[in-house]
Design a protein around this motif. Sequence first.
Motif, short mmCIF file in Angstrom:
data_model
loop_
_atom_site.label_atom_id
_atom_site.label_comp_id
_atom_site.label_asym_id
_atom_site.label_seq_id
_atom_site.Cartn_x
_atom_site.Cartn_y
_atom_site.Cartn_z
N CYS A 178 0.82 -1.21 0.00
CA CYS A 178 0.00 0.00 0.00
C CYS A 178 0.85 1.26 0.00
O CYS A 178 0.34 2.34 -0.28
N GLN A 179 2.13 1.14 0.28
CA GLN A 179 3.00 2.32 0.27
C GLN A 179 3.19 2.84 -1.15
O GLN A 179 3.41 4.03 -1.34
N ASP A 180 3.14 1.96 -2.13
CA ASP A 180 3.28 2.37 -3.53
C ASP A 180 2.46 1.42 -4.40
O ASP A 180 2.98 0.45 -4.96
N ILE A 181 1.18 1.69 -4.51
CA ILE A 181 0.26 0.78 -5.20
C ILE A 181 0.57 0.63 -6.68
O ILE A 181 0.58 -0.49 -7.19
N PRO A 182 0.87 1.69 -7.44
CA PRO A 182 1.20 1.49 -8.86
C PRO A 182 2.42 0.59 -9.05
O PRO A 182 2.42 -0.27 -9.93
N GLU A 183 3.43 0.79 -8.22
CA GLU A 183 4.63 -0.04 -8.32
C GLU A 183 4.30 -1.50 -7.99
O GLU A 183 4.77 -2.41 -8.66
N CYS A 184 3.48 -1.71 -6.99
CA CYS A 184 3.09 -3.07 -6.59
C CYS A 184 2.29 -3.75 -7.70
O CYS A 184 2.50 -4.93 -7.99
N CYS A 185 1.39 -3.02 -8.33
CA CYS A 185 0.60 -3.59 -9.43
C CYS A 185 1.50 -3.95 -10.60
O CYS A 185 1.34 -5.01 -11.21
#
Length: 127
Positions: free
Chosen positions: A30-37
Amino acid sequence: MTSKMVIRQPQPVMDAQGSDRWGSGICDCCQDIPECCFAFWCCPCFACITTKRYGQCVCLPLLDIFGIIPPINMSMRVSMRQRYGIKDTMCRDCLYATCCASCSWCQMSREMSERKIPIVLISAKNT
């Protein structure tokens, strides 16, 4: 009279600035959702980009495809722990690299973004 020439290459020295723990947990997506996706949907591309940002060969993570334990993911985790002075175990690195590859790459990417510690040569002088 003879002269003796001594040549010593300067060695990189890292000064640990900050915590001796990972800046984020393995599941802190959740700290960086675009990166995680991006890491979840296209982990090989994300791993290559993260490896390049770390200063290694961009195609290195593609070697992870050929083994049970992803050697590049694990070695990057160990290298990053050494560079940033993070205390953890190789057993945990192995577990995360094997079972949570995309989460592991995300955690390493977040760590690089958070720390932003450049490699500095200390005491590099001509003699």
